[in-house]
Design a protein around this motif. Structure first.
Motif, mmCIF file in Angstrom:
data_model
loop_
_atom_site.group_PDB
_atom_site.id
_atom_site.type_symbol
_atom_site.label_atom_id
_atom_site.label_comp_id
_atom_site.label_asym_id
_atom_site.label_seq_id
_atom_site.Cartn_x
_atom_site.Cartn_y
_atom_site.Cartn_z
ATOM 1 N N GLN A 189 -14.384 -13.750 -19.930
ATOM 2 C CA GLN A 189 -15.762 -14.038 -20.313
ATOM 3 C C GLN A 189 -15.851 -14.239 -21.823
ATOM 4 O O GLN A 189 -15.052 -13.674 -22.575
ATOM 5 C CB GLN A 189 -16.689 -12.881 -19.907
ATOM 6 N N THR A 196 -19.460 -16.050 -14.481
ATOM 7 C CA THR A 196 -20.104 -14.798 -14.059
ATOM 8 C C THR A 196 -21.599 -14.833 -14.324
ATOM 9 O O THR A 196 -22.407 -14.379 -13.501
ATOM 10 C CB THR A 196 -19.469 -13.597 -14.782
ATOM 11 N N GLU A 197 -21.977 -15.394 -15.468
ATOM 12 C CA GLU A 197 -23.402 -15.454 -15.799
ATOM 13 C C GLU A 197 -24.143 -16.365 -14.835
ATOM 14 O O GLU A 197 -25.297 -16.083 -14.458
ATOM 15 C CB GLU A 197 -23.588 -15.936 -17.240
ATOM 16 N N ASP A 220 -24.866 -14.353 -11.892
ATOM 17 C CA ASP A 220 -25.933 -13.392 -12.189
ATOM 18 C C ASP A 220 -27.302 -14.069 -12.171
ATOM 19 O O ASP A 220 -28.296 -13.498 -11.696
ATOM 20 C CB ASP A 220 -25.693 -12.742 -13.554
ATOM 21 N N VAL A 235 -28.494 -14.495 -8.669
ATOM 22 C CA VAL A 235 -28.995 -13.216 -8.132
ATOM 23 C C VAL A 235 -30.393 -12.925 -8.652
ATOM 24 O O VAL A 235 -31.301 -12.553 -7.892
ATOM 25 C CB VAL A 235 -28.028 -12.063 -8.496
ATOM 26 N N ARG A 236 -30.578 -13.108 -9.970
ATOM 27 C CA ARG A 236 -31.873 -12.780 -10.582
ATOM 28 C C ARG A 236 -32.985 -13.719 -10.134
ATOM 29 O O ARG A 236 -34.104 -13.289 -9.828
ATOM 30 C CB ARG A 236 -31.752 -12.831 -12.121
ATOM 31 N N PHE A 285 -25.238 -10.419 -4.551
ATOM 32 C CA PHE A 285 -24.253 -10.873 -5.521
ATOM 33 C C PHE A 285 -23.045 -11.505 -4.835
ATOM 34 O O PHE A 285 -22.482 -12.477 -5.330
ATOM 35 C CB PHE A 285 -23.790 -9.721 -6.421
ATOM 36 N N HIS A 331 -21.497 -14.947 -5.718
ATOM 37 C CA HIS A 331 -20.086 -14.992 -6.114
ATOM 38 C C HIS A 331 -19.354 -16.079 -5.314
ATOM 39 O O HIS A 331 -18.551 -16.850 -5.862
ATOM 40 C CB HIS A 331 -19.456 -13.617 -5.850
ATOM 41 N N ASN A 383 -24.780 -17.148 -23.325
ATOM 42 C CA ASN A 383 -24.150 -16.173 -22.444
ATOM 43 C C ASN A 383 -23.933 -14.853 -23.176
ATOM 44 O O ASN A 383 -24.279 -13.776 -22.687
ATOM 45 C CB ASN A 383 -22.803 -16.749 -21.978
ATOM 46 N N ARG A 407 -26.015 -10.525 -23.205
ATOM 47 C CA ARG A 407 -25.376 -9.225 -22.948
ATOM 48 C C ARG A 407 -25.908 -8.176 -23.923
ATOM 49 O O ARG A 407 -25.213 -7.701 -24.813
ATOM 50 C CB ARG A 407 -23.866 -9.354 -23.123
#
Length: 465
Positions: free
Chosen positions: A159, A366-367, A370, A373-374, A380, A384, A437, A441
């Motif tokens: 990442q 990965t983001e 995410d 999902v959000r 997830f 994925h 990204n 975080r």
């Protein structure tokens, strides 16, 4: 004159005397031995155990020796250790009255005291040097909170992060190395003086007074433990071995990052060399040597653990062999610490290359999962699976992250779940942009600039303690 001539008529052979002598590595505890004798003699005078006049002669001679230095001693291997050489010096200066100095004291408790005194100073100096290195890392991190970097797992693209975030990982590892030494210091800072050979003495000595004079925080409770324990040495070596591990890891990454394949950093010429046959080469030799030398403390630790395991209480001559390994672990690790400090602080970061790598090879995937999902409230694992399929299809089709848009995501999502996602171009672009990204975080300990700045502030508090 043989200071221990009372028991034996004959003398050791020359080779046996040399074999049993610790004179060479006892040089390290010369100052501690003077201080130990000074404190013990002072206490003997105060408790009226020895004549005041004789005690003052001894103290005056010890002061003279301290000024003259180690070279004033007879360091012939015929003397088993520094303690006998020092007593010989005092005897030659003031005669038989020097013998009062050894009243109610054995070399057994004396050497333990000397080692602990010397080790306390070594630990203090190492702590200072670790904190100096951490401070350098913190200052570097402050300048690189927005410098994109790529983080790895299994040495594969993982990442995007920032160089500051990676640097602060080093800082936190070094902080724990420092804290381990601080904690070990408590167990080193205990006075065995007064334990004598192993059962203390019939003289009414004041152990608290000698501990106070020598700067120990407490007196050891058991005299057998006082002369025979070397766990404090093994613990200290372990701390230095762990510090070596941290330094070796930093060195290893410098070797990798500076390679042509990575091109993320360039080592300073001060810490590089060239090939004897290939004139184009710039080799990270110092980083490689640091990585290699970082294993030395491991060997010293295993040696000392083996030594102290198989012997009974209390003092055994085997214990004499512990200290060379202790000092070697300390010296070697301190050398690496200084070298890696200088090497890291003089690195040149290739920011264009690190930014390129941060956005390459689907590191932002990965983001995207995410975001799904959000925004779409999918599990997830479903997200994925969708993103994993996006990546595999993109690789097969020769598509890069920059080519993935809302339509591409919808196409794959429909194939996987039967329904498009319709995230919109803005959300897809934001998820796949390495800088955005990173900025997302914001969780404590994360790579967002604000989170790293908080980590820096915490570290600065530690450095001020």
């Amino acid at each position: 004159m043989d200071l221990r001539a009372g028991r034996f008529d004959g003398q050791m052979t020359d080779d046996a005397a040399a074999f049993s002598s610790s004179i060479e590595f006892d040089k390290r505890i010369f100052e501690a031995d003077i201080n130990c004798n000074r404190a013990h003699t002072t206490m003997l005078i105060e408790e009226e155990i020895i004549p005041k006049e004789s005690g003052e002669k001894i103290l005056k001679t010890l002061d003279k020796l301290e000024k003259e230095g180690l070279s004033a001693l007879n360091l012939d291997p015929s003397f088993e250790d520094i303690h006998m050489a020092l007593e010989d010096y005092v005897t030659k200066e003031i005669g038989p009255e020097a013998g009062f100095m050894h009243t109610a004291k054995s070399r057994n408790d004396q050497v333990c005291t000397d080692i602990r005194l010397t080790l306390k100073n070594e630990i203090e100096n190492t702590i200072i040097n670790i904190k100096s290195f951490i401070n350098t890392i913190v200052e570097m991190a402050k300048e690189n909170t927005h410098t994109l970097f790529i983080a790895y797992t299994h040495l594969q693209h993982a990442q995007p992060t920032t160089f500051a975030h990676h640097l602060m990982a080093y800082a936190n590892e070094l902080r724990r190395d420092c804290e381990r030494l601080i904690d070990t210091y408590k167990r080193v800072d205990m006075s065995p003086l007064g334990s004598a050979a192993l059962t203390t003495t019939g003289f009414p000595i004041n152990r608290d007074r000698t501990a106070e004079l020598l700067g120990f925080s407490q007196v050891m409770d058991n005299s057998i433990d006082g002369v025979s324990s070397r766990d404090f040495a093994a613990e200290a070596i372990f701390d230095y071995a762990m510090l070596s591990t941290t330094l070796g890891k930093i060195s290893d990454e410098i070797v990798i990052w500076s390679s042509y394949e990575f091109r993320m950093v360039e080592c300073s010429n001060q810490y590089s060399s060239t090939s004897s046959i290939m004139p184009q080469k710039k080799n990270p030799d110092i980083a490689e040597l640091s990585r290699g030398k970082s294993t030395i403390a491991y060997g010293e630790l295993m040696t000392v653990l083996a030594m102290i395991k198989g012997i009974p209480h209390s003092y055994n001559r085997d214990l004499q062999e512990v200290t060379p390994h202790l000092w070697n672990a300390i010296d070697n690790t301190n050398d690496i610490l200084g070298i890696v400090h200088g090497m890291l602080s003089t690195l040149t970061i290739n920011k264009e290359r690190t930014e390129e790598l941060a956005g390459a090879n689907f590191a932002t995937a990965t983001e995207l999962a995410d975001v799904i999902v959000r925004e779409k409230e999918l599990p997830f694992r479903t997200a994925h699976r969708i993103v994993g399929r996006i990546v595999s299809d993109a690789i097969e089709e020769g598509v890069t992250t920059n080519d993935i848009d809302n339509d591409y995501v919808n196409k794959v999502a429909k194939e996987v779940t039967g329904e498009p996602l319709d995230l919109g171009e803005e959300l897809v672009n934001q998820a796949l942009d390495p800088l955005k990204n990173v900025k997302s975080r914001t969780v404590k300990g994360g790579c967002a600039p604000g989170a790293v700045e908080e980590s820096i502030q915490n570290m600065e508090k530690f450095l001020k303690e």
